[in-house]
Scaffold this active site. Sequence first.
Site, PDB file in Angstrom:
ATOM      1  CE1 TYR A 183      -8.973  -9.824   2.937  1.00  0.00           C
ATOM      2  CE2 TYR A 183     -10.255  -9.358   4.917  1.00  0.00           C
ATOM      3  CZ  TYR A 183      -9.177  -9.098   4.102  1.00  0.00           C
ATOM      4  OH  TYR A 183      -8.295  -8.100   4.443  1.00  0.00           O
TER       5      TYR A 183
ATOM      6  CE  LYS B 231      -3.463  -2.784   0.005  1.00  0.00           C
ATOM      7  NZ  LYS B 231      -2.928  -4.074   0.457  1.00  0.00           N
TER       8      LYS B 231
ATOM      9  CE1 TYR C  54      -5.466  -8.865   0.884  1.00  0.00           C
ATOM     10  CE2 TYR C  54      -4.713  -8.584   3.135  1.00  0.00           C
ATOM     11  CZ  TYR C  54      -5.597  -8.279   2.130  1.00  0.00           C
ATOM     12  OH  TYR C  54      -6.619  -7.390   2.365  1.00  0.00           O
TER      13      TYR C  54
HETATM   14  C1  LIG Z   1      -3.742  -5.329   0.260  1.00  0.00           C
HETATM   15  C2  LIG Z   1      -2.821  -6.480   0.211  1.00  0.00           C
HETATM   16  C3  LIG Z   1      -2.749  -7.308  -0.930  1.00  0.00           C
HETATM   17  C4  LIG Z   1      -3.667  -7.184  -2.104  1.00  0.00           C
HETATM   18  O1  LIG Z   1      -3.457  -6.062  -2.886  1.00  0.00           O
HETATM   19  P1  LIG Z   1      -4.697  -5.458  -3.710  1.00  0.00           P
HETATM   20  O2  LIG Z   1      -4.120  -4.320  -4.418  1.00  0.00           O
HETATM   21  O3  LIG Z   1      -5.727  -5.084  -2.667  1.00  0.00           O
HETATM   22  O4  LIG Z   1      -5.209  -6.528  -4.594  1.00  0.00           O
HETATM   23  C5  LIG Z   1      -1.825  -8.322  -0.949  1.00  0.00           C
HETATM   24  N1  LIG Z   1      -1.014  -8.544   0.105  1.00  0.00           N
HETATM   25  C6  LIG Z   1      -1.057  -7.781   1.216  1.00  0.00           C
HETATM   26  C7  LIG Z   1      -0.150  -8.126   2.341  1.00  0.00           C
HETATM   27  C8  LIG Z   1      -1.960  -6.734   1.308  1.00  0.00           C
HETATM   28  O5  LIG Z   1      -2.003  -5.995   2.429  1.00  0.00           O
END
Ligand SMILES: *Cc1c(COP(=O)(O)O)cnc(C)c1O
Length: 334
Positions: free
Chosen positions: A267, A53, A293
């Site tokens: 999720y 992010k 993730y």
């Molecule tokens: C937000 C996030 C993702 C996914 O990215 P997107 O752009 O939302 O698809 C993947 N890995 C981590 C650790 C994240 O925080």
Amino acid sequence: MGRKKTNFDAIPRVNIAHLPTPLEYAPRLSEELGCHLYFKRDDCTGLAGGGNKVRKLEYLLADAKNQGADTLVTIGGLQSNHARQTAAVAAKYGLSCELILDDIEGTPKSDYYHNGNVLLDNLFGANIHRLDIGQDCDAYAETLIKKLTSDERKPYLIPIGGSNVMGGYGYIRCANEIIQQIETQKLKIDQIVLATGSAGTQAGLLAGLIAAGSNIPVLGICVSKTTEDQKDLVGSLLRDILKNIGLEPELAKGKVNCNDNYVGESYGVITDAMISAVKDTAQLEGILLDPVYTGKAMAGLMDLCNQGIIKAGSNQLFLHTGGSPALFSYCEIF
Ligand SMILES: *Cc1c(COP(=O)(O)O)cnc(C)c1O
């Protein structure tokens, strides 16, 4: 056809991330899997425990500042990495931060409400609005924005995951870094694998590869949606990003590839494969993944190798998008 190509470097952006992040070989995991596995270390973007992010926020913050905002508002799950990185950016630039976070059904609870990302959100001075499972975050955000505005504040709303066109620009830059590192390190990469959720990372990365004329396929391992829904989400954002940088949206055709086999129940809900992927990566490479993730994405990569769908001896690049602070909110499962 008559579209004017944008001068990408002229798009306003602030410098936050430690770039370029390393692209490094994982010898012990490679041996285990029978393919050559590389990591693009976007878990090392530098700010507040790192993660994907931060790249998106470089563009979103520049826009917020241009609009004269004094408050960042965003939305996510209670253990959102995006929320934590937004809170840190707000702190760094002297802005207030309002986080609208909803509880997630089926997640382990002993440390979910106070540890991990929530602990860090508080440390960065963010104001947390904790919503119940199933409460409408968007409606809540709308009301909050109205209230802040009537209090003479200047709120800037960042969508969930920072996934809009501007956030996606951060991953155009990442694609360019990867292409340069592949060249410098004289590598041949057959596929990039990543975790895909709100879609900005996959869409931005694909836009960057397309813009650079690279044909490296990208596989998004879903963390919440079905393959079809995720492909629609990534595809529509990818077409928007392409349009905004002056390229034909049709270039997106055939580029979006997703796999929902590793989501598990939903999720944030743990799977056995995620737990063993997190453990193997820690114990073979000293690298921390996360339960929501990258753990599920790595579980996918490992299973596809074991099934022979990812070919033995091929060169795979895992985009490590961060998330390890969430490990502490899942401590009872490890
Ligand atoms: C937000 C996030 C993702 C996914 O990215 P997107 O752009 O939302 O698809 C993947 N890995 C981590 C650790 C994240 O925080």
